[in-house]
Design a protein around this motif. Sequence first.
Motif, PDB file in Angstrom:
ATOM      1  N   VAL A 187       4.608   4.524  -4.213  1.00 31.25           N
ATOM      2  CA  VAL A 187       5.508   3.383  -4.337  1.00 31.25           C
ATOM      3  C   VAL A 187       5.407   2.790  -5.741  1.00 31.25           C
ATOM      4  CG1 VAL A 187       6.006   1.056  -3.474  1.00 31.25           C
ATOM      5  CG2 VAL A 187       5.302   2.863  -1.884  1.00 31.25           C
ATOM      6  N   ALA A 188       6.559   2.473  -6.310  1.00 30.63           N
ATOM      7  CA  ALA A 188       6.625   1.757  -7.582  1.00 30.63           C
ATOM      8  C   ALA A 188       7.551   0.572  -7.357  1.00 30.63           C
ATOM      9  CB  ALA A 188       7.152   2.656  -8.696  1.00 30.63           C
ATOM     10  N   GLY A 189       7.018  -0.617  -7.421  1.00 28.45           N
ATOM     11  CA  GLY A 189       7.842  -1.800  -7.230  1.00 28.45           C
ATOM     12  C   GLY A 189       7.351  -2.668  -6.087  1.00 28.45           C
ATOM     13  N   ARG A 220       6.369  -6.006   4.172  1.00 33.51           N
ATOM     14  CA  ARG A 220       5.938  -5.063   5.205  1.00 33.51           C
ATOM     15  C   ARG A 220       4.549  -4.511   4.903  1.00 33.51           C
ATOM     16  NH1 ARG A 220      10.203  -2.700   8.672  1.00 33.51           N
ATOM     17  NH2 ARG A 220       8.451  -1.574   9.588  1.00 33.51           N
ATOM     18  N   GLY A 221       3.860  -5.091   3.920  1.00 37.32           N
ATOM     19  CA  GLY A 221       2.512  -4.643   3.580  1.00 37.32           C
ATOM     20  C   GLY A 221       2.479  -3.393   2.733  1.00 37.32           C
ATOM     21  N   ILE A 222       3.584  -3.069   2.087  1.00 31.48           N
ATOM     22  CA  ILE A 222       3.673  -1.898   1.216  1.00 31.48           C
ATOM     23  C   ILE A 222       3.725  -2.407  -0.217  1.00 31.48           C
ATOM     24  CG2 ILE A 222       5.023   0.124   0.589  1.00 31.48           C
ATOM     25  CD1 ILE A 222       6.139   0.082   3.477  1.00 31.48           C
ATOM     26  N   ASP A 223       2.692  -2.101  -0.981  1.00 29.67           N
ATOM     27  CA  ASP A 223       2.553  -2.632  -2.337  1.00 29.67           C
ATOM     28  C   ASP A 223       2.768  -1.557  -3.392  1.00 29.67           C
ATOM     29  OD1 ASP A 223       1.919  -5.127  -1.298  1.00 29.67           O
ATOM     30  OD2 ASP A 223      -0.242  -4.798  -1.434  1.00 29.67           O
ATOM     31  N   ASP A 224       3.025  -2.015  -4.602  1.00 26.08           N
ATOM     32  CA  ASP A 224       3.139  -1.137  -5.763  1.00 26.08           C
ATOM     33  C   ASP A 224       1.880  -0.279  -5.860  1.00 26.08           C
ATOM     34  OD1 ASP A 224       4.458  -0.414  -8.332  1.00 26.08           O
ATOM     35  OD2 ASP A 224       2.660  -1.319  -9.194  1.00 26.08           O
ATOM     36  N   GLY A 225       2.030   1.019  -5.972  1.00 29.94           N
ATOM     37  CA  GLY A 225       0.898   1.936  -6.089  1.00 29.94           C
ATOM     38  C   GLY A 225       0.437   2.540  -4.783  1.00 29.94           C
ATOM     39  N   ASP A 226       0.871   1.996  -3.643  1.00 30.66           N
ATOM     40  CA  ASP A 226       0.498   2.599  -2.362  1.00 30.66           C
ATOM     41  C   ASP A 226       1.159   3.971  -2.226  1.00 30.66           C
ATOM     42  OD1 ASP A 226      -0.928   0.346  -1.651  1.00 30.66           O
ATOM     43  OD2 ASP A 226       0.569  -0.407  -0.234  1.00 30.66           O
ATOM     44  N   GLU A 227       0.571   4.830  -1.417  1.00 32.90           N
ATOM     45  CA  GLU A 227       1.180   6.115  -1.105  1.00 32.90           C
ATOM     46  C   GLU A 227       1.721   6.067   0.319  1.00 32.90           C
ATOM     47  OE1 GLU A 227      -1.398   7.005  -4.482  1.00 32.90           O
ATOM     48  OE2 GLU A 227      -2.111   6.438  -2.517  1.00 32.90           O
ATOM     49  N   GLU A 273      18.218   8.412  -7.130  1.00 35.08           N
ATOM     50  CA  GLU A 273      16.897   7.787  -7.262  1.00 35.08           C
ATOM     51  C   GLU A 273      16.305   7.528  -5.885  1.00 35.08           C
ATOM     52  OE1 GLU A 273      15.640   5.777 -10.245  1.00 35.08           O
ATOM     53  OE2 GLU A 273      17.120   6.624 -11.613  1.00 35.08           O
ATOM     54  N   PHE A 274      15.013   7.727  -5.762  1.00 31.71           N
ATOM     55  CA  PHE A 274      14.330   7.446  -4.505  1.00 31.71           C
ATOM     56  C   PHE A 274      14.020   5.961  -4.385  1.00 31.71           C
ATOM     57  CE2 PHE A 274      13.369  11.973  -4.894  1.00 31.71           C
ATOM     58  CZ  PHE A 274      13.699  12.400  -3.606  1.00 31.71           C
ATOM     59  N   THR A 275      14.126   5.440  -3.162  1.00 27.10           N
ATOM     60  CA  THR A 275      13.762   4.063  -2.867  1.00 27.10           C
ATOM     61  C   THR A 275      13.176   4.014  -1.462  1.00 27.10           C
ATOM     62  OG1 THR A 275      14.525   1.770  -2.868  1.00 27.10           O
ATOM     63  CG2 THR A 275      16.037   3.403  -1.936  1.00 27.10           C
ATOM     64  N   VAL A 276      12.391   2.997  -1.189  1.00 31.69           N
ATOM     65  CA  VAL A 276      11.844   2.800   0.150  1.00 31.69           C
ATOM     66  C   VAL A 276      12.324   1.446   0.658  1.00 31.69           C
ATOM     67  CG1 VAL A 276       9.631   1.912  -0.729  1.00 31.69           C
ATOM     68  CG2 VAL A 276       9.765   2.813   1.585  1.00 31.69           C
ATOM     69  N   LYS A 277      12.878   1.449   1.876  1.00 28.91           N
ATOM     70  CA  LYS A 277      13.407   0.241   2.496  1.00 28.91           C
ATOM     71  C   LYS A 277      13.350   0.402   4.012  1.00 28.91           C
ATOM     72  CE  LYS A 277      15.117  -1.532  -1.430  1.00 28.91           C
ATOM     73  NZ  LYS A 277      14.209  -0.886  -2.354  1.00 28.91           N
ATOM     74  N   SER A 278      13.630  -0.683   4.738  1.00 32.23           N
ATOM     75  CA  SER A 278      13.778  -0.623   6.193  1.00 32.23           C
ATOM     76  C   SER A 278      15.211  -0.199   6.513  1.00 32.23           C
ATOM     77  CB  SER A 278      13.493  -1.978   6.830  1.00 32.23           C
ATOM     78  OG  SER A 278      12.147  -2.334   6.642  1.00 32.23           O
ATOM     79  N   ASN A 302      11.402  -8.040   0.732  1.00 28.68           N
ATOM     80  CA  ASN A 302      11.127  -9.058  -0.270  1.00 28.68           C
ATOM     81  C   ASN A 302      12.463  -9.732  -0.567  1.00 28.68           C
ATOM     82  OD1 ASN A 302      10.809 -10.443  -2.746  1.00 28.68           O
ATOM     83  ND2 ASN A 302       9.270  -8.997  -3.482  1.00 28.68           N
ATOM     84  N   PRO A 303      12.574 -11.045  -0.367  1.00 26.77           N
ATOM     85  CA  PRO A 303      13.857 -11.722  -0.537  1.00 26.77           C
ATOM     86  C   PRO A 303      14.410 -11.692  -1.964  1.00 26.77           C
ATOM     87  CG  PRO A 303      12.101 -13.324  -0.233  1.00 26.77           C
ATOM     88  CD  PRO A 303      11.500 -11.968   0.009  1.00 26.77           C
TER      89      PRO A 303
END
Length: 141
Positions: free
Chosen positions: A56-58, A64-71, A93-98, A111-112
């Motif tokens: 994760v970058a960003g 949701r407890g997912i931080d920058d640098g987590d895998e 581009e890849f992104t992570v979201k619900s 994150n609002p």
Amino acid sequence: MDIPWPLRPDSPLLIPSTVEAVTAGFPSPAQDYDEPGIDLSRQLIDHPAATFLVRVAGESMTGRGIDDGDELIADRSLDPREDDVVVALIDGEFTVKSFEPGPPAYLIPANPDFPAIPLEGREDAEIWGVVTTCLHHLWRR
């Protein structure tokens, strides 16, 4: 977010483990390492050929407890359901979201400070995989 790389659990990664769970309340006497270990590949990966690791970058998913640098371990063989965390490909581009299936379907940040991404009518959007595990780092190097 880095480009995903496949996980290949060809040989087990055994981590020493105790028979009993560790309490998060009052401490109990330490248990001996009675088991030969836990194979993290078997614990974390259900579909090896379809499973990838992404970093994760960003900060769009901190709620949701997912931080920058987590895998994140993502499984491409799973169909996303409502509120699943997904890895998506948007505009190349890849992104992570619900995931919110709608209609209309959206990718929702936790994150609002970040906007939701509508999926309806987009040809440049693909749900790439469902996140099954977050390797959240408590100690940073």
